[in-house]
Design a protein around this motif. Structure first.
Motif, mmCIF file in Angstrom:
data_model
loop_
_atom_site.group_PDB
_atom_site.id
_atom_site.type_symbol
_atom_site.label_atom_id
_atom_site.label_comp_id
_atom_site.label_asym_id
_atom_site.label_seq_id
_atom_site.Cartn_x
_atom_site.Cartn_y
_atom_site.Cartn_z
ATOM 1 N N GLY A 194 0.814 -1.206 0.000
ATOM 2 C CA GLY A 194 0.000 0.000 0.000
ATOM 3 C C GLY A 194 0.850 1.259 0.000
ATOM 4 N N GLY A 195 1.911 1.280 0.797
ATOM 5 C CA GLY A 195 2.814 2.434 0.823
ATOM 6 C C GLY A 195 3.515 2.653 -0.501
ATOM 7 N N MET A 196 3.958 1.562 -1.114
ATOM 8 C CA MET A 196 4.603 1.668 -2.435
ATOM 9 C C MET A 196 3.636 2.231 -3.473
ATOM 10 S SD MET A 196 7.764 0.501 -2.563
ATOM 11 C CE MET A 196 8.873 -0.476 -1.584
ATOM 12 N N LEU A 197 2.416 1.744 -3.449
ATOM 13 C CA LEU A 197 1.453 2.196 -4.444
ATOM 14 C C LEU A 197 1.004 3.632 -4.186
ATOM 15 C CD1 LEU A 197 -0.532 -1.093 -4.850
ATOM 16 C CD2 LEU A 197 0.842 0.032 -6.584
ATOM 17 N N ILE A 198 0.935 4.052 -2.942
ATOM 18 C CA ILE A 198 0.609 5.454 -2.658
ATOM 19 C C ILE A 198 1.737 6.361 -3.131
ATOM 20 C CG2 ILE A 198 0.246 7.127 -0.796
ATOM 21 C CD1 ILE A 198 -1.294 4.902 0.667
ATOM 22 N N ALA A 199 2.983 5.945 -2.936
ATOM 23 C CA ALA A 199 4.115 6.719 -3.467
ATOM 24 C C ALA A 199 4.051 6.782 -4.989
ATOM 25 C CB ALA A 199 5.431 6.101 -3.015
ATOM 26 N N SER A 200 3.688 5.674 -5.610
ATOM 27 C CA SER A 200 3.557 5.651 -7.067
ATOM 28 C C SER A 200 2.429 6.568 -7.538
ATOM 29 C CB SER A 200 3.307 4.220 -7.537
ATOM 30 O OG SER A 200 3.141 4.175 -8.924
ATOM 31 N N MET A 201 1.327 6.586 -6.808
ATOM 32 C CA MET A 201 0.232 7.487 -7.147
ATOM 33 C C MET A 201 0.659 8.950 -7.023
ATOM 34 S SD MET A 201 -3.050 5.638 -5.363
ATOM 35 C CE MET A 201 -3.981 7.132 -5.376
ATOM 36 N N LEU A 202 1.429 9.251 -6.002
ATOM 37 C CA LEU A 202 1.904 10.614 -5.798
ATOM 38 C C LEU A 202 2.806 11.059 -6.954
ATOM 39 C CD1 LEU A 202 1.867 12.917 -3.705
ATOM 40 C CD2 LEU A 202 3.892 11.880 -2.681
ATOM 41 N N VAL A 203 3.714 10.197 -7.367
ATOM 42 C CA VAL A 203 4.606 10.524 -8.485
ATOM 43 C C VAL A 203 3.814 10.625 -9.786
ATOM 44 C CG1 VAL A 203 6.529 9.644 -9.875
ATOM 45 C CG2 VAL A 203 6.643 9.565 -7.387
#
Length: 113
Positions: free
Chosen positions: A49-58
């Motif tokens: 979830g943290g990885m995907l939230i970072a990906s969404m932010l980028v």
């Protein structure tokens, strides 16, 4: 890309990597099935979830809406607990023994008083 977005995404990735590492160590080191089931389903869900939230932010900072990342996040958060529950029910159905100690007050025959 804005430096604040880069630092936030980097922090999310580091936090997510920590949770993924904890889940992997728990999977490798815990003694029985039920304990091993708990580690990756909880910690890895937070890590992914943290990885995907970072990906969404980028993705958002690059002008993309990040719909694919949002769908992946929702899929992981829905399927991980369901699959863990089904595996635990299957293990209980097969009467798989656990090494976890049973508290004395959980068994009626052991209750004092």
């Amino acid at each position: 890309m804005h430096p604040l977005i880069e630092w936030t995404a980097a922090a999310l990735i580091v936090i997510a990597a920590f949770f993924l590492l904890v889940g992997a160590i728990g999977l490798a080191r815990l003694p029985d099935f039920f304990m091993r089931l708990h580690a990756p389903t909880k910690a890895s869900t937070l890590g992914v979830g943290g990885m995907l939230i970072a990906s969404m932010l980028v993705a958002f900072s690059q002008g993309r809406p990040g719909i694919a990342e949002l769908l992946i996040t929702l899929f992981v958060f829905v399927t991980a607990p369901v699959s863990a529950n089904l595996m635990a029910q299957a293990a209980l159905h097969l009467r798989l023994a656990s090494r976890a100690p049973v508290p004395d007050d959980a068994v009626p025959e052991r209750r004092q008083g």
